[in-house]
Design an enzyme around this catalytic site. Sequence first.
Site, PDB file in Angstrom:
ATOM      1  N   HIS A 250     -15.466  27.994  27.752  1.00 47.80           N
ATOM      2  CA  HIS A 250     -15.286  29.193  26.940  1.00 47.80           C
ATOM      3  C   HIS A 250     -15.651  28.895  25.489  1.00 47.80           C
ATOM      4  O   HIS A 250     -15.583  27.753  25.039  1.00 47.80           O
ATOM      5  CB  HIS A 250     -13.848  29.717  27.018  1.00 47.80           C
ATOM      6  CG  HIS A 250     -12.797  28.715  26.672  1.00 47.80           C
ATOM      7  ND1 HIS A 250     -12.414  27.720  27.542  1.00 47.80           N
ATOM      8  CD2 HIS A 250     -12.051  28.527  25.554  1.00 47.80           C
ATOM      9  CE1 HIS A 250     -11.475  26.981  26.975  1.00 47.80           C
ATOM     10  NE2 HIS A 250     -11.237  27.443  25.760  1.00 47.80           N
TER      11      HIS A 250
ATOM     12  N   GLY B  62      -9.300  19.018  22.096  1.00 43.35           N
ATOM     13  CA  GLY B  62      -8.229  20.011  22.070  1.00 43.35           C
ATOM     14  C   GLY B  62      -8.356  21.079  23.138  1.00 43.35           C
ATOM     15  O   GLY B  62      -7.757  22.149  23.024  1.00 43.35           O
ATOM     16  N   GLN B  63      -9.108  20.769  24.203  1.00 42.83           N
ATOM     17  CA  GLN B  63      -9.272  21.760  25.272  1.00 42.83           C
ATOM     18  C   GLN B  63      -8.002  21.837  26.108  1.00 42.83           C
ATOM     19  O   GLN B  63      -7.441  20.815  26.513  1.00 42.83           O
ATOM     20  CB  GLN B  63     -10.461  21.366  26.165  1.00 42.83           C
ATOM     21  CG  GLN B  63     -10.791  22.412  27.212  1.00 42.83           C
ATOM     22  CD  GLN B  63     -12.042  22.065  28.019  1.00 42.83           C
ATOM     23  OE1 GLN B  63     -12.553  20.942  27.940  1.00 42.83           O
ATOM     24  NE2 GLN B  63     -12.527  23.016  28.797  1.00 42.83           N
TER      25      GLN B  63
HETATM   26  P1  5GP Z   1      -8.809  25.736  24.540  1.00 41.48           P
HETATM   27  O1  5GP Z   1      -7.558  25.099  24.020  1.00 41.48           O
HETATM   28  O2  5GP Z   1      -9.046  25.335  25.976  1.00 41.48           O
HETATM   29  O3  5GP Z   1     -10.028  25.532  23.688  1.00 41.48           O
HETATM   30  O4  5GP Z   1      -8.563  27.303  24.498  1.00 41.48           O
HETATM   31  C1  5GP Z   1      -7.806  27.961  25.436  1.00 41.48           C
HETATM   32  C2  5GP Z   1      -7.312  29.226  24.800  1.00 41.48           C
HETATM   33  O5  5GP Z   1      -6.848  30.086  25.827  1.00 41.48           O
HETATM   34  C3  5GP Z   1      -6.132  29.031  23.832  1.00 41.48           C
HETATM   35  O6  5GP Z   1      -6.493  29.483  22.546  1.00 41.48           O
HETATM   36  C4  5GP Z   1      -5.017  29.862  24.451  1.00 41.48           C
HETATM   37  O7  5GP Z   1      -4.237  30.543  23.490  1.00 41.48           O
HETATM   38  C5  5GP Z   1      -5.765  30.812  25.364  1.00 41.48           C
HETATM   39  N1  5GP Z   1      -5.029  31.244  26.538  1.00 41.48           N
HETATM   40  C6  5GP Z   1      -4.342  30.451  27.408  1.00 41.48           C
HETATM   41  N2  5GP Z   1      -3.815  31.189  28.389  1.00 41.48           N
HETATM   42  C7  5GP Z   1      -4.182  32.474  28.147  1.00 41.48           C
HETATM   43  C8  5GP Z   1      -3.936  33.706  28.829  1.00 41.48           C
HETATM   44  O8  5GP Z   1      -3.278  33.772  29.873  1.00 41.48           O
HETATM   45  N3  5GP Z   1      -4.469  34.838  28.284  1.00 41.48           N
HETATM   46  C9  5GP Z   1      -5.216  34.802  27.142  1.00 41.48           C
HETATM   47  N4  5GP Z   1      -5.704  35.963  26.708  1.00 41.48           N
HETATM   48  N5  5GP Z   1      -5.472  33.653  26.478  1.00 41.48           N
HETATM   49  C10 5GP Z   1      -4.966  32.509  26.980  1.00 41.48           C
END
Ligand code: 5GP
Length: 114
Positions: free
Chosen positions: A100, A93-94
């Site tokens: 991060h 789900g990345q």
């Molecule tokens: P992943 O899905 O890769 O584990 O997590 C990425 C996270 O980054 C998601 O929860 C999404 O809401 C967050 N995210 C994506 N773009 C931005 C942004 O521009 N600013 C912030 N603060 N969070 C973001």
Amino acid sequence: MSSIFTKIIRGEIPAKVVKRQDDMIAFHDVNPQAPVHVLVVPVQEVAAVRDCAGPEGQALLGRLMQFAAQVATELGLDADGYRLVTNTGRYGGQSVFHLHVHIMGGRPMGWPPG
Ligand code: 5GP
């Protein structure tokens, strides 16, 4: 090409920053899935945990988790607990391919996650 998180680190995109040090930043997720949902991101651009090989990768992951725990403490999450999540690749789900850790707290978490 730099990730959206690198743009936040450089101040090119605004974010609600919680804590910042030379090598790490923590800021609120733009689309929170819990009352507290903070992202902890190394300044270094590494795509995911699977890319953290060798002693340098070991140090980076250790530092990332330690920093996440510090941020969680400072957010007042220790008493009730919290979840740390790192998603990897498509099935994980990345959606942002810059390593991060999600800190999620402020409510009980279900198991297993979806
Ligand atoms: P992943 O899905 O890769 O584990 O997590 C990425 C996270 O980054 C998601 O929860 C999404 O809401 C967050 N995210 C994506 N773009 C931005 C942004 O521009 N600013 C912030 N603060 N969070 C973001």
